[in-house]
Scaffold this motif. Sequence first.
Motif, mmCIF file in Angstrom:
data_model
loop_
_atom_site.group_PDB
_atom_site.id
_atom_site.type_symbol
_atom_site.label_atom_id
_atom_site.label_comp_id
_atom_site.label_asym_id
_atom_site.label_seq_id
_atom_site.Cartn_x
_atom_site.Cartn_y
_atom_site.Cartn_z
ATOM 1 N N TRP A 35 0.834 -1.198 0.000
ATOM 2 C CA TRP A 35 0.000 0.000 0.000
ATOM 3 C C TRP A 35 0.867 1.246 0.000
ATOM 4 O O TRP A 35 1.924 1.269 0.628
ATOM 5 N N GLN A 36 0.369 2.308 -0.630
ATOM 6 C CA GLN A 36 0.924 3.638 -0.446
ATOM 7 C C GLN A 36 -0.232 4.609 -0.296
ATOM 8 O O GLN A 36 -1.155 4.632 -1.114
ATOM 9 N N VAL A 37 -0.159 5.405 0.775
ATOM 10 C CA VAL A 37 -1.191 6.400 1.054
ATOM 11 C C VAL A 37 -0.977 7.587 0.120
ATOM 12 O O VAL A 37 0.134 8.113 0.026
ATOM 13 N N THR A 38 -2.050 7.998 -0.562
ATOM 14 C CA THR A 38 -1.955 9.134 -1.481
ATOM 15 C C THR A 38 -2.722 10.357 -0.990
ATOM 16 O O THR A 38 -2.494 11.456 -1.489
ATOM 17 N N ALA A 39 -3.626 10.177 -0.026
ATOM 18 C CA ALA A 39 -4.386 11.311 0.516
ATOM 19 C C ALA A 39 -4.985 10.918 1.858
ATOM 20 O O ALA A 39 -5.196 9.741 2.140
ATOM 21 N N GLY A 40 -5.288 11.921 2.668
ATOM 22 C CA GLY A 40 -5.945 11.696 3.951
ATOM 23 C C GLY A 40 -4.986 11.232 5.028
ATOM 24 O O GLY A 40 -3.771 11.175 4.836
ATOM 25 N N ARG A 41 -5.578 10.896 6.176
ATOM 26 C CA ARG A 41 -4.794 10.440 7.333
ATOM 27 C C ARG A 41 -5.592 9.361 8.053
ATOM 28 O O ARG A 41 -6.814 9.331 7.999
ATOM 29 N N GLY A 42 -4.859 8.490 8.743
ATOM 30 C CA GLY A 42 -5.524 7.443 9.509
ATOM 31 C C GLY A 42 -4.518 6.548 10.188
ATOM 32 O O GLY A 42 -3.369 6.938 10.414
ATOM 33 N N GLU A 43 -4.971 5.329 10.514
ATOM 34 C CA GLU A 43 -4.118 4.356 11.183
ATOM 35 C C GLU A 43 -4.372 2.970 10.613
ATOM 36 O O GLU A 43 -5.491 2.648 10.207
ATOM 37 N N LEU A 44 -3.318 2.151 10.604
ATOM 38 C CA LEU A 44 -3.386 0.756 10.188
ATOM 39 C C LEU A 44 -2.903 -0.104 11.343
ATOM 40 O O LEU A 44 -1.801 0.104 11.854
ATOM 41 N N TRP A 45 -3.729 -1.071 11.745
ATOM 42 C CA TRP A 45 -3.335 -2.070 12.741
ATOM 43 C C TRP A 45 -2.993 -3.350 11.999
ATOM 44 O O TRP A 45 -3.698 -3.748 11.066
ATOM 45 N N ARG A 46 -1.870 -3.980 12.404
ATOM 46 C CA ARG A 46 -1.470 -5.274 11.825
ATOM 47 C C ARG A 46 -1.020 -6.207 12.944
ATOM 48 O O ARG A 46 -0.401 -5.776 13.917
ATOM 49 N N ASP A 94 2.136 -13.394 13.609
ATOM 50 C CA ASP A 94 3.049 -14.243 14.386
ATOM 51 C C ASP A 94 3.432 -13.635 15.734
ATOM 52 O O ASP A 94 4.609 -13.585 16.086
ATOM 53 N N GLY A 95 2.456 -13.143 16.483
ATOM 54 C CA GLY A 95 2.715 -12.595 17.808
ATOM 55 C C GLY A 95 3.180 -11.147 17.828
ATOM 56 O O GLY A 95 3.307 -10.550 18.885
ATOM 57 N N ARG A 96 3.458 -10.571 16.688
ATOM 58 C CA ARG A 96 3.858 -9.162 16.589
ATOM 59 C C ARG A 96 2.635 -8.345 16.209
ATOM 60 O O ARG A 96 1.873 -8.726 15.322
ATOM 61 N N GLU A 97 2.466 -7.205 16.867
ATOM 62 C CA GLU A 97 1.292 -6.374 16.635
ATOM 63 C C GLU A 97 1.709 -4.912 16.694
ATOM 64 O O GLU A 97 2.534 -4.538 17.524
ATOM 65 N N GLU A 98 1.147 -4.080 15.788
ATOM 66 C CA GLU A 98 1.471 -2.652 15.813
ATOM 67 C C GLU A 98 0.374 -1.840 15.154
ATOM 68 O O GLU A 98 -0.400 -2.357 14.349
ATOM 69 N N VAL A 99 0.327 -0.561 15.516
ATOM 70 C CA VAL A 99 -0.523 0.423 14.845
ATOM 71 C C VAL A 99 0.424 1.409 14.176
ATOM 72 O O VAL A 99 1.329 1.940 14.817
ATOM 73 N N HIS A 100 0.211 1.624 12.881
ATOM 74 C CA HIS A 100 1.079 2.507 12.090
ATOM 75 C C HIS A 100 0.267 3.703 11.606
ATOM 76 O O HIS A 100 -0.853 3.537 11.116
ATOM 77 N N ALA A 120 -11.104 -13.095 2.130
ATOM 78 C CA ALA A 120 -10.961 -12.255 3.326
ATOM 79 C C ALA A 120 -11.578 -12.995 4.512
ATOM 80 O O ALA A 120 -12.765 -13.293 4.519
ATOM 81 N N ARG A 121 -10.734 -13.296 5.496
ATOM 82 C CA ARG A 121 -11.187 -14.029 6.684
ATOM 83 C C ARG A 121 -11.386 -13.053 7.841
ATOM 84 O O ARG A 121 -10.494 -12.234 8.114
ATOM 85 N N PRO A 122 -12.521 -13.111 8.515
ATOM 86 C CA PRO A 122 -12.760 -12.202 9.648
ATOM 87 C C PRO A 122 -11.725 -12.408 10.755
ATOM 88 O O PRO A 122 -11.311 -13.540 11.028
ATOM 89 N N GLU A 123 -11.304 -11.306 11.364
ATOM 90 C CA GLU A 123 -10.348 -11.329 12.468
ATOM 91 C C GLU A 123 -10.851 -10.412 13.580
ATOM 92 O O GLU A 123 -11.751 -9.598 13.362
ATOM 93 N N GLU A 124 -10.272 -10.555 14.764
ATOM 94 C CA GLU A 124 -10.551 -9.631 15.869
ATOM 95 C C GLU A 124 -9.558 -8.485 15.790
ATOM 96 O O GLU A 124 -8.350 -8.703 15.851
ATOM 97 N N GLY A 125 -10.057 -7.272 15.610
ATOM 98 C CA GLY A 125 -9.204 -6.094 15.541
ATOM 99 C C GLY A 125 -9.401 -5.202 16.752
ATOM 100 O O GLY A 125 -10.253 -5.471 17.601
ATOM 101 N N PRO A 126 -8.640 -4.123 16.831
ATOM 102 C CA PRO A 126 -8.706 -3.249 18.000
ATOM 103 C C PRO A 126 -9.871 -2.272 18.005
ATOM 104 O O PRO A 126 -10.202 -1.716 19.052
#
Length: 153
Positions: free
Chosen positions: A76-87, A90-96, A141-147
């Motif tokens: 992905w590359q963001v071209t406009a706007g602002r927001g957050e991505l949670w990923r 394998d046990g690693r988790e972050e919000v970018h 697309a498989r449903p997941e539990e997100g924040p």
Amino acid sequence: MNDQPVHQPVPHHSSSPEHQPFESAEPATAPVVTAPDGAVVRPLLVLDGLGSLAVFELAPGQVTHAVSHATVQELWQVTAGRGELWRRQDGREEVHRLAPGAAVSIPLGTAFQFRADQDADGPLRITAVTMPPWPDTDSEARPEEGPWKATVR
């Protein structure tokens, strides 16, 4: 006498079966569909068997459903706007933070969810390459539990 080799033009085979014809696309005239995570998607181009290109969009304040992909990965590359991505992977988790110019990867099997800032001046817009091309199946697309609680359908 000149000993330099003579360069011959390479013949062009426009109807060759091993070549996919080149194409062009504009987001403004692309079809509009809804992704399984609820984002608005404008599919642009496909290279058979290799990848597809699309533009994703979320209005200010919108939150997608958390999902993971069964067979595809994305850049992905963001071209406009602002927001957050949670990923999560394998046990690693972050919000970018997402802002114009930011680039992120969604490797195979990574759970992810994204949202557009409530106070943004316009939609969060992301140009994405999906590899291989999006398969358009209900099981991709498989449903997941997100924040965050999703606000889109």
